[in-house]
Design a protein around this motif. Structure first.
Motif, mmCIF file in Angstrom:
data_model
loop_
_atom_site.group_PDB
_atom_site.id
_atom_site.type_symbol
_atom_site.label_atom_id
_atom_site.label_comp_id
_atom_site.label_asym_id
_atom_site.label_seq_id
_atom_site.Cartn_x
_atom_site.Cartn_y
_atom_site.Cartn_z
ATOM 1 N N THR A 61 -10.846 -16.745 -21.620
ATOM 2 C CA THR A 61 -10.022 -17.059 -20.454
ATOM 3 C C THR A 61 -8.875 -17.982 -20.858
ATOM 4 O OG1 THR A 61 -11.965 -16.874 -19.033
ATOM 5 C CG2 THR A 61 -10.060 -18.005 -18.109
ATOM 6 N N ALA A 62 -9.182 -18.994 -21.654
ATOM 7 C CA ALA A 62 -8.145 -19.934 -22.105
ATOM 8 C C ALA A 62 -7.083 -19.200 -22.926
ATOM 9 C CB ALA A 62 -8.771 -21.054 -22.925
ATOM 10 N N ALA A 63 -7.521 -18.326 -23.803
ATOM 11 C CA ALA A 63 -6.575 -17.575 -24.636
ATOM 12 C C ALA A 63 -5.716 -16.637 -23.798
ATOM 13 C CB ALA A 63 -7.334 -16.790 -25.709
ATOM 14 N N GLN A 64 -6.328 -15.940 -22.848
ATOM 15 C CA GLN A 64 -5.585 -15.004 -22.001
ATOM 16 C C GLN A 64 -4.557 -15.717 -21.131
ATOM 17 O OE1 GLN A 64 -8.625 -12.910 -19.831
ATOM 18 N NE2 GLN A 64 -9.195 -11.645 -21.579
ATOM 19 N N GLN A 65 -4.919 -16.893 -20.612
ATOM 20 C CA GLN A 65 -4.017 -17.626 -19.728
ATOM 21 C C GLN A 65 -3.030 -18.497 -20.493
ATOM 22 O OE1 GLN A 65 -7.322 -18.276 -16.245
ATOM 23 N NE2 GLN A 65 -5.739 -19.823 -16.395
ATOM 24 N N GLY A 66 -3.296 -18.722 -21.782
ATOM 25 C CA GLY A 66 -2.450 -19.627 -22.532
ATOM 26 C C GLY A 66 -2.660 -21.077 -22.112
ATOM 27 N N VAL A 67 -3.874 -21.389 -21.660
ATOM 28 C CA VAL A 67 -4.234 -22.740 -21.228
ATOM 29 C C VAL A 67 -5.082 -23.367 -22.330
ATOM 30 C CG1 VAL A 67 -5.557 -24.069 -19.531
ATOM 31 C CG2 VAL A 67 -4.147 -22.152 -18.780
ATOM 32 N N GLU A 68 -4.774 -24.620 -22.662
ATOM 33 C CA GLU A 68 -5.567 -25.326 -23.663
ATOM 34 C C GLU A 68 -6.804 -25.908 -22.983
ATOM 35 O OE1 GLU A 68 -4.998 -28.582 -27.245
ATOM 36 O OE2 GLU A 68 -3.457 -28.417 -25.707
ATOM 37 N N ALA A 99 -11.049 -25.034 -12.257
ATOM 38 C CA ALA A 99 -9.862 -25.553 -12.944
ATOM 39 C C ALA A 99 -9.047 -24.403 -13.541
ATOM 40 C CB ALA A 99 -10.265 -26.549 -14.028
ATOM 41 N N PHE A 100 -9.725 -23.435 -14.165
ATOM 42 C CA PHE A 100 -9.013 -22.282 -14.715
ATOM 43 C C PHE A 100 -8.375 -21.446 -13.608
ATOM 44 C CE2 PHE A 100 -11.135 -22.955 -18.803
ATOM 45 C CZ PHE A 100 -10.092 -22.656 -19.668
ATOM 46 N N LYS A 101 -9.063 -21.319 -12.487
ATOM 47 C CA LYS A 101 -8.560 -20.516 -11.382
ATOM 48 C C LYS A 101 -7.223 -21.058 -10.872
ATOM 49 C CE LYS A 101 -11.694 -19.343 -8.389
ATOM 50 N NZ LYS A 101 -12.611 -19.304 -7.226
ATOM 51 N N PHE A 102 -7.076 -22.389 -10.878
ATOM 52 C CA PHE A 102 -5.898 -23.015 -10.283
ATOM 53 C C PHE A 102 -4.947 -23.614 -11.320
ATOM 54 C CE2 PHE A 102 -9.209 -23.075 -6.993
ATOM 55 C CZ PHE A 102 -8.541 -22.374 -6.006
ATOM 56 N N THR A 103 -5.128 -23.261 -12.587
ATOM 57 C CA THR A 103 -4.264 -23.773 -13.654
ATOM 58 C C THR A 103 -3.652 -22.600 -14.415
ATOM 59 O OG1 THR A 103 -5.701 -25.703 -13.852
ATOM 60 C CG2 THR A 103 -4.145 -25.330 -15.637
ATOM 61 N N PRO A 104 -2.463 -22.167 -14.016
ATOM 62 C CA PRO A 104 -1.848 -21.021 -14.684
ATOM 63 C C PRO A 104 -1.277 -21.350 -16.066
ATOM 64 C CG PRO A 104 -0.424 -21.842 -12.939
ATOM 65 C CD PRO A 104 -1.696 -22.635 -12.870
ATOM 66 N N LYS A 105 -0.999 -22.629 -16.327
ATOM 67 C CA LYS A 105 -0.494 -23.042 -17.641
ATOM 68 C C LYS A 105 -0.817 -24.516 -17.831
ATOM 69 C CE LYS A 105 4.046 -24.121 -15.813
ATOM 70 N NZ LYS A 105 5.450 -23.880 -15.828
ATOM 71 N N GLY A 106 -0.748 -24.960 -19.072
ATOM 72 C CA GLY A 106 -1.020 -26.364 -19.347
ATOM 73 C C GLY A 106 -2.371 -26.555 -20.000
ATOM 74 N N ARG A 125 -20.856 -39.680 -16.935
ATOM 75 C CA ARG A 125 -19.768 -39.310 -16.034
ATOM 76 C C ARG A 125 -19.041 -38.113 -16.657
ATOM 77 N NH1 ARG A 125 -16.926 -43.640 -16.132
ATOM 78 N NH2 ARG A 125 -18.069 -44.608 -14.435
ATOM 79 N N PHE A 126 -19.058 -37.005 -15.936
ATOM 80 C CA PHE A 126 -18.354 -35.795 -16.351
ATOM 81 C C PHE A 126 -17.073 -35.715 -15.531
ATOM 82 C CE2 PHE A 126 -22.774 -35.101 -17.265
ATOM 83 C CZ PHE A 126 -22.776 -34.432 -18.478
ATOM 84 N N THR A 127 -15.961 -35.576 -16.201
ATOM 85 C CA THR A 127 -14.664 -35.501 -15.526
ATOM 86 C C THR A 127 -13.974 -34.207 -15.923
ATOM 87 O OG1 THR A 127 -14.468 -37.909 -15.703
ATOM 88 C CG2 THR A 127 -12.467 -36.690 -15.151
ATOM 89 N N VAL A 128 -13.508 -33.472 -14.928
ATOM 90 C CA VAL A 128 -12.690 -32.290 -15.196
ATOM 91 C C VAL A 128 -11.294 -32.601 -14.684
ATOM 92 C CG1 VAL A 128 -12.337 -29.832 -14.742
ATOM 93 C CG2 VAL A 128 -14.657 -30.731 -15.016
ATOM 94 N N ARG A 129 -10.322 -32.523 -15.586
ATOM 95 C CA ARG A 129 -8.925 -32.798 -15.265
ATOM 96 C C ARG A 129 -8.106 -31.583 -15.668
ATOM 97 N NH1 ARG A 129 -4.780 -33.667 -18.178
ATOM 98 N NH2 ARG A 129 -5.988 -33.855 -20.079
ATOM 99 N N ASP A 130 -7.133 -31.225 -14.832
ATOM 100 C CA ASP A 130 -6.293 -30.083 -15.184
ATOM 101 C C ASP A 130 -4.848 -30.345 -14.766
ATOM 102 O OD1 ASP A 130 -5.709 -28.923 -12.462
ATOM 103 O OD2 ASP A 130 -7.892 -28.701 -12.436
#
Length: 181
Positions: A61-68, A99-106, A125-130
Motif C-alpha cells: 500500500t505504501a509503495a502504491q501510494q508513494g507514502v513513506e 491513516a493510509f486511507k486519508f493520506t494520499p501523499k507524504g 503509548r502508540f501514536t499514529v501520525r500522518d
C-alpha cells in the motif's frame, strides 16, 4: 480462460466478498465487546515481530501510494511482552489503515513510547501520525462512536463502515488503556 469482462466481474465479486466478511467480523467483535463476552489472551509475544507484521501488511500500500511508512520504537520499550498480540495488532492495523486511507501523499508514522514502567507491568503509548487530509476538531468528539464518519461524504469517498475506530476504542478500554485524537 476468462474474458476481460468476466475477470473484472470476478475481481469485483472478490473485493465485495472481502468487504462483507470484514463488516461481519467487525459486527461480531462489537457484539462480543458490548455483551462483555470478549476475553483477552495473556500470552508472551515479541513487540518487534508484531510491528514487522504490520510493516509487511502495509508495504505494498505504501509503495502504491508513494507514502513513506515509518515505525519508531523507542529504545526503552521492552520487546518481550505478555498480552493479547492479536487484539493489539487489530487496533494498530485499524489506525494505520485509516491513516493510509486519508493520506494520499507524504508519510505515516507509527511510534511506540514507554509511558510507564511498574513492577511486572508496562504501559505503552502508540501514536499514529500522518500528513493526510486532517480532521475538523468539531468532528473529533464523535470519531470513536459506532457508525460515525468525519462527515456524510466520507463513506462514499473513502469507504468504510464507521465501525473500526469504535471497535478499536472498546478493545483499548478492555486492555485498560485509552485512545484519543
Amino acid at each position: 480462460e476468462l474474458t476481460p469482462k468476466q475477470r473484472e466481474y470476478l475481481t469485483i465479486i472478490r473485493s465485495s466478498g472481502r468487504t462483507l466478511l470484514g463488516l461481519l467480523g467487525d459486527i461480531l467483535d462489537l457484539s462480543k465487546i458490548e455483551a462483555d463476552k470478549l476475553e483477552l489472551e495473556a500470552i508472551p509475544f515479541n513487540l518487534v515481530e508484531l510491528l514487522d507484521e504490520i510493516t509487511d501488511l502495509f508495504r505494498d500500500t505504501a509503495a502504491q501510494q508513494g507514502v513513506e511508512f515509518l515505525i519508531c520504537l523507542r529504545g526503552d520499550v521492552p520487546e518481550q511482552l505478555v498480552g493479547d498480540p492479536l487484539r493489539l495488532k487489530q487496533v494498530l492495523v485499524n489506525l494505520v489503515s485509516n491513516a493510509f486511507k486519508f493520506t494520499p501523499k507524504g508519510e505515516i508514522e507509527l511510534k511506540v513510547d514507554l509511558a510507564e514502567l511498574l513492577p511486572g507491568e508496562v504501559e505503552l503509548r502508540f501514536t499514529v501520525r500522518d500528513t493526510g487530509i486532517g480532521l475538523d476538531s468539531s468532528k473529533a468528539q464523535n470519531l470513536f462512536e459506532a457508525f460515525a464518519q468525519a462527515d456524510d461524504s466520507t463513506t462514499r469517498k473513502f469507504g468504510g463502515t464507521g465501525l473500526g475506530l469504535a471497535i478499536a476504542k472498546k478493545l483499548v478500554e478492555v486492555m485498560q488503556g485509552r485512545i484519543w485524537v
